[in-house]
Design a protein around this motif. Sequence first.
Motif, PDB file in Angstrom:
ATOM      1  N   THR A  64       0.831  -1.209   0.000  1.00 45.33           N
ATOM      2  CA  THR A  64       0.000   0.000   0.000  1.00 45.33           C
ATOM      3  C   THR A  64       0.858   1.248   0.000  1.00 45.33           C
ATOM      4  N   ARG A  65       1.910   1.241   0.787  1.00 45.53           N
ATOM      5  CA  ARG A  65       2.809   2.399   0.825  1.00 45.53           C
ATOM      6  C   ARG A  65       3.453   2.627  -0.534  1.00 45.53           C
ATOM      7  N   SER A  66       3.842   1.549  -1.191  1.00 45.35           N
ATOM      8  CA  SER A  66       4.464   1.686  -2.508  1.00 45.35           C
ATOM      9  C   SER A  66       3.496   2.290  -3.526  1.00 45.35           C
ATOM     10  N   LYS A  67       2.240   1.861  -3.485  1.00 45.41           N
ATOM     11  CA  LYS A  67       1.248   2.421  -4.404  1.00 45.41           C
ATOM     12  C   LYS A  67       1.040   3.918  -4.137  1.00 45.41           C
ATOM     13  N   LEU A  68       0.996   4.284  -2.870  1.00 39.24           N
ATOM     14  CA  LEU A  68       0.818   5.696  -2.530  1.00 39.24           C
ATOM     15  C   LEU A  68       2.004   6.534  -2.996  1.00 39.24           C
ATOM     16  N   ARG A  69       3.201   6.008  -2.816  1.00 42.01           N
ATOM     17  CA  ARG A  69       4.380   6.754  -3.249  1.00 42.01           C
ATOM     18  C   ARG A  69       4.427   6.875  -4.769  1.00 42.01           C
ATOM     19  N   GLN A  70       4.006   5.837  -5.456  1.00 41.10           N
ATOM     20  CA  GLN A  70       3.966   5.923  -6.919  1.00 41.10           C
ATOM     21  C   GLN A  70       2.988   6.992  -7.378  1.00 41.10           C
ATOM     22  N   HIS A 138       8.173   1.468  -8.879  1.00 45.59           N
ATOM     23  CA  HIS A 138       7.366   0.929  -7.777  1.00 45.59           C
ATOM     24  C   HIS A 138       6.592  -0.334  -8.148  1.00 45.59           C
ATOM     25  N   PRO A 139       5.972  -0.436  -9.336  1.00 48.76           N
ATOM     26  CA  PRO A 139       5.350  -1.724  -9.673  1.00 48.76           C
ATOM     27  C   PRO A 139       6.341  -2.886  -9.651  1.00 48.76           C
ATOM     28  N   LEU A 140       7.565  -2.631 -10.081  1.00 54.16           N
ATOM     29  CA  LEU A 140       8.591  -3.669 -10.059  1.00 54.16           C
ATOM     30  C   LEU A 140       9.003  -3.998  -8.629  1.00 54.16           C
ATOM     31  N   LEU A 141       9.123  -2.969  -7.811  1.00 60.77           N
ATOM     32  CA  LEU A 141       9.457  -3.211  -6.406  1.00 60.77           C
ATOM     33  C   LEU A 141       8.348  -3.994  -5.707  1.00 60.77           C
ATOM     34  N   ARG A 142       7.113  -3.734  -6.085  1.00 65.94           N
ATOM     35  CA  ARG A 142       6.002  -4.488  -5.484  1.00 65.94           C
ATOM     36  C   ARG A 142       6.041  -5.956  -5.906  1.00 65.94           C
ATOM     37  N   GLN A 143       6.387  -6.203  -7.155  1.00 60.95           N
ATOM     38  CA  GLN A 143       6.506  -7.588  -7.600  1.00 60.95           C
ATOM     39  C   GLN A 143       7.626  -8.302  -6.859  1.00 60.95           C
ATOM     40  N   HIS A 284      14.735 -10.153 -13.498  1.00 63.81           N
ATOM     41  CA  HIS A 284      14.151 -10.182 -12.150  1.00 63.81           C
ATOM     42  C   HIS A 284      13.615  -8.794 -11.794  1.00 63.81           C
ATOM     43  N   PRO A 285      12.464  -8.715 -11.121  1.00 68.76           N
ATOM     44  CA  PRO A 285      11.898  -7.396 -10.775  1.00 68.76           C
ATOM     45  C   PRO A 285      12.851  -6.494 -10.007  1.00 68.76           C
ATOM     46  N   ALA A 286      13.649  -7.061  -9.114  1.00 68.92           N
ATOM     47  CA  ALA A 286      14.575  -6.231  -8.342  1.00 68.92           C
ATOM     48  C   ALA A 286      15.620  -5.588  -9.242  1.00 68.92           C
ATOM     49  N   VAL A 287      16.076  -6.316 -10.258  1.00 70.02           N
ATOM     50  CA  VAL A 287      17.071  -5.777 -11.187  1.00 70.02           C
ATOM     51  C   VAL A 287      16.429  -4.747 -12.114  1.00 70.02           C
ATOM     52  N   LEU A 288      15.229  -5.039 -12.590  1.00 69.80           N
ATOM     53  CA  LEU A 288      14.543  -4.094 -13.471  1.00 69.80           C
ATOM     54  C   LEU A 288      14.196  -2.800 -12.741  1.00 69.80           C
ATOM     55  N   ALA A 289      13.941  -2.885 -11.453  1.00 72.04           N
ATOM     56  CA  ALA A 289      13.691  -1.664 -10.678  1.00 72.04           C
ATOM     57  C   ALA A 289      14.938  -0.788 -10.635  1.00 72.04           C
ATOM     58  N   ILE A 290      16.098  -1.420 -10.544  1.00 72.47           N
ATOM     59  CA  ILE A 290      17.343  -0.637 -10.574  1.00 72.47           C
ATOM     60  C   ILE A 290      17.540  -0.021 -11.951  1.00 72.47           C
ATOM     61  N   THR A 459       9.757 -13.540 -12.722  1.00 73.08           N
ATOM     62  CA  THR A 459       9.839 -12.686 -13.904  1.00 73.08           C
ATOM     63  C   THR A 459       8.920 -11.495 -13.728  1.00 73.08           C
ATOM     64  N   ALA A 460       9.432 -10.332 -14.078  1.00 77.85           N
ATOM     65  CA  ALA A 460       8.643  -9.110 -13.939  1.00 77.85           C
ATOM     66  C   ALA A 460       7.486  -9.113 -14.934  1.00 77.85           C
TER      67      ALA A 460
END
Length: 465
Positions: A64-70, A138-143, A284-290, A459-460
Amino acid sequence: MKFFKVGHLRALLAGSCSVILLNSAMLSLSVSANQSGNKHHDNQLPLSLTQAVSVAIANDPWLTRSKLRQKAMMDTSEAVDALPNPIVSIGLANLPTDGFVFDQEPMTQLKAGVMQQFPRGNSLEIQRKQLQELALQHPLLRQDRIAKTKVMVSSLWLEVYRAQQIVALIENDRALFQQLAEIIQVSYSSAVGKVRQQDIVRVQLELTRLDDRLNTLMSQKEQAGGQLLEWLSNGHDWQLSSADFTQYQRVSTRLPMIAGLAPSAQTLLAANDKRSLAQLLSAHPAVLAIEQRIDAGETAVELAKQSYKSQWGVNASYAYRADDHFGRSRADLFSIGVSFDLPLLTQSSQDKKVSAAVREAEAIKTDKLLALRGLLSQLQSTWSRYQRLRKRQLIFDDSILVQIREQAEASLTAYTNDDGDFSDVVRAHIDDLNVRIDVLNIQVDLLKAQVELNYFFATAVKVGE
């Protein structure tokens, strides 16, 4: 009468051995039957792994926090892409000080003006782009958070399952040892057979040690259940923490089915193809977020370069003049002009800003490299552990389980034929219990390793928000 008691003792010993071996083959049925007799849990359904993961994801405030920040970043990106407010000025110019009369001098004016400043180059558009790129991480971080939540909750659930099943195994064997101790005591008191005092002490010692193991396991179960409850609570009305806490310390008695890796991934891991594995981990979502941060960093460099450009502005004013003393009209005045700065004296400062932005962008690229290295190292370590556990499982299934049962039967046969020691019978049954616990531990550790492996190959998924 003595022969009857000796036969009763031998029958009990043989029966205890048979029941223990049967429990090893039908573990899930014995645990279910043992739990169904507990009236305290009659009205409570055990918590399955799928339910635990679903509830944890649904109640995770991090998402929820991630969605709000996005959404906040997207709103900010829309807000920055707007010109600053125009500046309005109203004043009285050239008023004579010898009389302060408005129509005394022809230069006296009532002046109203407006000025509008424009940003340097395309800085507004670039800043909006940068914020949107940061928001898209943020969508990637949520995944990635969801994937990590599956690992964490599954690990805690399996720890509760491990402790619960071991407790059931020990409680089943403890009941048999308790009966055995009673018969041994009666036989010793009646001087039947070759029961010695040390046999009684040995059985009582094993019972005490089983009680100690039960206490330790219950403590581990409660600790894992408490940690699991943290993930299941929604954090608002605390309905889970106010409910019966034991409900979340009792999980399903069946091992969950967890999907394995794709054959292609297993092939790469078996071949230790680091280059191909790194390419897979790049999705990976963590890598794509970077990577989203890298894009934003490159945009920041472009934004810093806008400081070399001039900042422009336009201004316009209208001046009203009064009629003279003879009633003759005086023409009003209108002025218009532009303004801009020359970024010449701040050349060194601008160069440093651009240099700092470039270095920061390169630093984020280093973060991606470190993340890939960390994921690859953890993946290889987890895969190695998984392979070792599989080998151990094969050894137990093919050799150790068969050998430990043969040992238990042989020690019992030798004792009943007056050719063995009672301590050997007890030791063989304890060994059998320990082996069954080892088998359970391997099964649980395999599932935990499988869950961790699945995380690395998450996978993202592209989302529209």
